[in-house]
Design a protein around this motif. Sequence first.
Motif, PDB file in Angstrom:
ATOM      1  N   THR A 161       4.941  22.023 -16.384  1.00  0.00           N
ATOM      2  CA  THR A 161       6.181  22.309 -17.113  1.00  0.00           C
ATOM      3  C   THR A 161       7.399  21.741 -16.391  1.00  0.00           C
ATOM      4  OG1 THR A 161       5.180  24.342 -17.879  1.00  0.00           O
ATOM      5  CG2 THR A 161       7.545  24.157 -18.157  1.00  0.00           C
ATOM      6  N   VAL A 162       7.400  21.873 -15.062  1.00  0.00           N
ATOM      7  CA  VAL A 162       8.543  21.393 -14.282  1.00  0.00           C
ATOM      8  C   VAL A 162       8.754  19.899 -14.532  1.00  0.00           C
ATOM      9  CG1 VAL A 162       9.430  21.025 -11.952  1.00  0.00           C
ATOM     10  CG2 VAL A 162       8.239  23.145 -12.515  1.00  0.00           C
ATOM     11  N   LEU A 163       7.640  19.158 -14.475  1.00  0.00           N
ATOM     12  CA  LEU A 163       7.717  17.714 -14.682  1.00  0.00           C
ATOM     13  C   LEU A 163       8.175  17.403 -16.104  1.00  0.00           C
ATOM     14  CD1 LEU A 163       7.208  14.964 -13.459  1.00  0.00           C
ATOM     15  CD2 LEU A 163       4.854  15.105 -14.241  1.00  0.00           C
ATOM     16  N   LEU A 164       7.547  18.087 -17.054  1.00  0.00           N
ATOM     17  CA  LEU A 164       7.881  17.869 -18.466  1.00  0.00           C
ATOM     18  C   LEU A 164       9.354  18.153 -18.733  1.00  0.00           C
ATOM     19  CD1 LEU A 164       4.911  19.271 -20.561  1.00  0.00           C
ATOM     20  CD2 LEU A 164       5.844  16.948 -20.524  1.00  0.00           C
ATOM     21  N   LEU A 165       9.821  19.263 -18.143  1.00  0.00           N
ATOM     22  CA  LEU A 165      11.183  19.699 -18.386  1.00  0.00           C
ATOM     23  C   LEU A 165      12.190  18.677 -17.874  1.00  0.00           C
ATOM     24  CD1 LEU A 165      11.862  22.339 -19.714  1.00  0.00           C
ATOM     25  CD2 LEU A 165      12.407  23.268 -17.486  1.00  0.00           C
ATOM     26  N   THR A 166      11.941  18.190 -16.658  1.00  0.00           N
ATOM     27  CA  THR A 166      12.860  17.196 -16.092  1.00  0.00           C
ATOM     28  C   THR A 166      12.915  15.975 -16.996  1.00  0.00           C
ATOM     29  OG1 THR A 166      12.080  17.970 -13.970  1.00  0.00           O
ATOM     30  CG2 THR A 166      13.476  16.020 -13.963  1.00  0.00           C
ATOM     31  N   ALA A 167      11.731  15.498 -17.394  1.00  0.00           N
ATOM     32  CA  ALA A 167      11.689  14.332 -18.273  1.00  0.00           C
ATOM     33  C   ALA A 167      12.356  14.657 -19.604  1.00  0.00           C
ATOM     34  CB  ALA A 167      10.240  13.909 -18.488  1.00  0.00           C
ATOM     35  N   ALA A 168      12.080  15.851 -20.138  1.00  0.00           N
ATOM     36  CA  ALA A 168      12.616  16.225 -21.445  1.00  0.00           C
ATOM     37  C   ALA A 168      14.140  16.280 -21.423  1.00  0.00           C
ATOM     38  CB  ALA A 168      12.055  17.577 -21.878  1.00  0.00           C
ATOM     39  N   THR A 185      10.710  26.221  -5.570  1.00  0.00           N
ATOM     40  CA  THR A 185      10.773  25.843  -4.156  1.00  0.00           C
ATOM     41  C   THR A 185      10.562  27.060  -3.262  1.00  0.00           C
ATOM     42  OG1 THR A 185      12.411  24.221  -4.853  1.00  0.00           O
ATOM     43  CG2 THR A 185      12.112  24.514  -2.497  1.00  0.00           C
ATOM     44  N   ALA A 186      11.224  28.172  -3.603  1.00  0.00           N
ATOM     45  CA  ALA A 186      11.084  29.383  -2.786  1.00  0.00           C
ATOM     46  C   ALA A 186       9.627  29.837  -2.751  1.00  0.00           C
ATOM     47  CB  ALA A 186      11.984  30.488  -3.341  1.00  0.00           C
ATOM     48  N   THR A 187       8.960  29.807  -3.930  1.00  0.00           N
ATOM     49  CA  THR A 187       7.565  30.231  -3.997  1.00  0.00           C
ATOM     50  C   THR A 187       6.674  29.326  -3.145  1.00  0.00           C
ATOM     51  OG1 THR A 187       7.959  30.970  -6.250  1.00  0.00           O
ATOM     52  CG2 THR A 187       5.664  30.742  -5.573  1.00  0.00           C
ATOM     53  N   ARG A 188       6.886  28.023  -3.309  1.00  0.00           N
ATOM     54  CA  ARG A 188       6.059  27.068  -2.572  1.00  0.00           C
ATOM     55  C   ARG A 188       6.245  27.253  -1.069  1.00  0.00           C
ATOM     56  NH1 ARG A 188       7.734  21.022  -3.148  1.00  0.00           N
ATOM     57  NH2 ARG A 188       9.371  21.975  -1.895  1.00  0.00           N
ATOM     58  N   LEU A 235      10.940  17.902  -9.196  1.00  0.00           N
ATOM     59  CA  LEU A 235      11.480  19.177  -8.719  1.00  0.00           C
ATOM     60  C   LEU A 235      12.771  18.955  -7.933  1.00  0.00           C
ATOM     61  CD1 LEU A 235      10.864  22.183  -8.564  1.00  0.00           C
ATOM     62  CD2 LEU A 235       9.694  21.751  -6.422  1.00  0.00           C
ATOM     63  N   ILE A 236      12.719  17.982  -7.013  1.00  0.00           N
ATOM     64  CA  ILE A 236      13.907  17.679  -6.204  1.00  0.00           C
ATOM     65  C   ILE A 236      15.054  17.253  -7.104  1.00  0.00           C
ATOM     66  CG2 ILE A 236      14.867  16.082  -4.506  1.00  0.00           C
ATOM     67  CD1 ILE A 236      12.098  15.995  -3.209  1.00  0.00           C
ATOM     68  N   ASN A 237      14.744  16.405  -8.083  1.00  0.00           N
ATOM     69  CA  ASN A 237      15.802  15.907  -8.957  1.00  0.00           C
ATOM     70  C   ASN A 237      16.372  16.996  -9.845  1.00  0.00           C
ATOM     71  OD1 ASN A 237      16.180  13.163  -8.290  1.00  0.00           O
ATOM     72  ND2 ASN A 237      14.149  12.759  -9.091  1.00  0.00           N
ATOM     73  N   LEU A 238      15.502  17.861 -10.343  1.00  0.00           N
ATOM     74  CA  LEU A 238      15.964  18.961 -11.192  1.00  0.00           C
ATOM     75  C   LEU A 238      16.936  19.852 -10.411  1.00  0.00           C
ATOM     76  CD1 LEU A 238      15.348  19.818 -14.092  1.00  0.00           C
ATOM     77  CD2 LEU A 238      13.688  21.445 -13.194  1.00  0.00           C
ATOM     78  N   ALA A 239      16.631  20.029  -9.117  1.00  0.00           N
ATOM     79  CA  ALA A 239      17.494  20.865  -8.286  1.00  0.00           C
ATOM     80  C   ALA A 239      18.868  20.241  -8.102  1.00  0.00           C
ATOM     81  CB  ALA A 239      16.840  21.103  -6.923  1.00  0.00           C
ATOM     82  N   GLY A 240      18.956  18.925  -8.251  1.00  0.00           N
ATOM     83  CA  GLY A 240      20.234  18.264  -8.024  1.00  0.00           C
ATOM     84  C   GLY A 240      21.064  18.083  -9.281  1.00  0.00           C
ATOM     85  N   VAL A 241      20.516  18.443 -10.434  1.00  0.00           N
ATOM     86  CA  VAL A 241      21.251  18.241 -11.686  1.00  0.00           C
ATOM     87  C   VAL A 241      22.416  19.230 -11.771  1.00  0.00           C
ATOM     88  CG1 VAL A 241      21.075  18.367 -14.206  1.00  0.00           C
ATOM     89  CG2 VAL A 241      19.194  17.409 -12.888  1.00  0.00           C
TER      90      VAL A 241
END
Lengths: 279, 285, 276
Positions: free
Chosen positions: B14-21, A148-151, A102-108
């Motif tokens: 899904t979040v995990l899968l998506l990042t990896a994907a 993140t907002a939801t959590r 999640l953290i990494n996705l936010a930084g992409v």
Amino acid sequence: MRQSYTLPEMFLLGALGLALLPPLAAVLYIFVRAAAGISLEFIFAMPAQRGITGGILPAIVGTLWLLFGTTLVVLPVGVGAGVYLAEFAPRNRFTHLLEMALINLAGVPSVVFGLFGYAFFVLTLGFGSSLLSASLTLAIMTLPLVVTATREALHGVPGSFREASLALGATRWQAVSTVTLPCARSGILTGTLLALSRAAGDTACILITGAAFFLPRLPTSFMSRFMALPYHLYISATQLPGMPPERIWATAGVLLFLVLVMQVSATLWRERERRLKKW
Amino acid sequence: MPYQQKLVTVAGYTVLLLTAAIFLFVAAQAWPFFREQVDLSFFTGDRWLPVSSPPTFQIKGFLVSSFMITTMAVVLGCPIGILSAVSLAELLPRHVSVLLRSVFEMTAGIPSVVWGFLGLTVIAPFVARVFNLNTGLTGFSAGLVLSVMVLPTLVSLADEALRAVPREYAEASYALGTTRWQTIWRVIVPAARGGLVAAVLLAMGRAIGETMTVLMVAGGRLTTPGSIFEPMRPITALIAAEVTNAARHSEQYHALFAAGLVLFTITLAVNAIAAAVIGGKKEAG
Amino acid sequence: MKKLLLLVLTLAVVLAAVGCQPEKTVIDINGSDTMVNMGAALAEEFMKTNRNIEVVVSGGGSGTGIAALIDGKTDIAQSSRDIRESERTKAQARGTLHEIVVAWDGLAIAVHPSNPVKELTMAELAAIYKGELTNWNQVGGNNASIVLLSRDTTSGTHVFFKDFVLDEAEFAPATMMMPSTEAIVQELAQNTNAIGYIGLGYVRPAVAVLGLKADEASKAVVASVEAVLNHTYGLARPLFFYIIGEVKGDLKTFLDFVVSANGQKIVRDLGFVPIN
């Protein structure tokens, strides 16, 4: 209590002023320059002569479609993932991995999402340059913000609420759906609105996944080609010969207005709910 | 387990899968390029010639440009950002801070294409005049605009880090008879050090990934710039400018995905370091 | 949550209502930035009389258009350069490739109006862009270094210039790659030391167009529609539509319009050179 500041402290406040000045000046400057080009026709008419006359309606409507499509995808998935992380995820390595993702996705960077969206949605899945491809790409870009907002919103609900409901014999899902989730509602909505304002302003993603240069028609489905405000601003500023400057400023002004309205209403909503909450 | 709970679990996965994907997909598109590439010239070479025959794809110039502009944005933005955060967290009355935080949050939402437009029409001509340059479309102009753009990220994260310092620290310090100034710099800021470093790193990540502003303002020279006052093209701008131009599975297409993979990896690394800084601090505390 | 649902539903209904229009055929045009304005103007005029056909125009560069054509993402690729052999092979794997010249364009060499240099030979122009001449005083101008502006590598104009003027040599490393011709014009208008190449359709009083000479002995010619028409201007090129497959139906209607007198009048109005 009246605050008084020493000289070095004044220096710190000066830095704060320096930090606030450029963006506020920018907003003000854009709105002033935009005023000359704004009219009802500019907002509600179709463009003519490649955008040099007429209005920017297709770009505005295109952006609204994008926001709608993004919401349809990101809201269920993002809120679902946030609920899972806050309420159900066991404390183990897998969850830790998920948090890291999640953290990494936010930084992409958004251009990387664009690259992925182009290769995957546009080419591999064959959605082409369409609202669908762009909306899905924007949904992925905004996903980490919504999760993140939801959590965070769910974490903000006191544990005693949950426990009280469980003590009354509710299942874990019932406790979440009837007690904690409604309590966290405003936080989730604020976060989603802020995330969508990002999507509204993003250009790199739609530049790659295919906004149209000129299309004086409104989209009719998610497979439609589309114009969008940020991309229209980009091409007006760099590609259209003979574009009157006040029209470019006006486009910037409309985009900025849309984004700021979303931001301000999100903030006001959050403050209102914060005042209403008794915990 | 009710089906709703199953649904949210799937959403979480899904979040995990998506990042990896995303990572794997970009890597897969880049792979054919790296397979052909036998040496490190992709990283160390200075020529990007996609329409020559044979074409050459080397990205040193773009990496150096990204590095220069990011460094400038962070070096300019950091002092102002952190001092602002200190003001917000420690000096101003609570209701003023709350209001100003919202203002910062809002400025974070100003679209980068709008900043790019301002950079193009206002900042670049200004920079050219002040520094007597041949052109205002330089790394310096882009860095200047970016330093303003990273401020909201920087301020809100630094502010958060400062406020996370337990109140007792400050109270203990005041009890020893220190001034507020001493307490801020000797107690609170050192205690928040980890969070402040992370804030700077994340602001850096934001600056590296910024695309539209640098595409519009940095000038677009394709080789390694000699100084920040020259035109240059960061790696994000390269991708945005060329990706739709490359036919699918052409050499250029794969080379651009290779560049995207490099960018992806850099931002992941910056993120991971930031996370490690925060995590390490938590464990130590 | 309910309020939000309501909001989303309302929006859906509004958009659906907007969407309730009869089915339209779509013609997708993609490619050259030089031609994107022309394409958009042709599309706009064409759609006034053919309300059931939607012509969508996007830019990005000739390479973008041809790539999209090969990938099956567009119906017409606009290109300001010949299709390359490698591209032709890929395109023909998908069907018959049609090449249609829809207009001609002169490539004007432009500088800031205050620049005392008024003409260049082709050799000087090439030397400047190869980085062999770096100061304006080497070609009779001020003592100031030359700022080189070029289109991005995605541009057909870039490729045409590289092939035709530089004889396939590389651009000087200091060349600034601009995202569009308009960006070049904007920079030329405010940069006293810059030089750039722009399509005729982009020439306006904010920039000065240089005369070009084949060699020292010959007469300098300034780019203009007339000079391209009577073949006295050297830097002229055809502008293409590329299409894969059978040309029929709405696509044919559109193409007929483009080469018709009405279509060619638009071409001329936008500063390009008509085909006949």
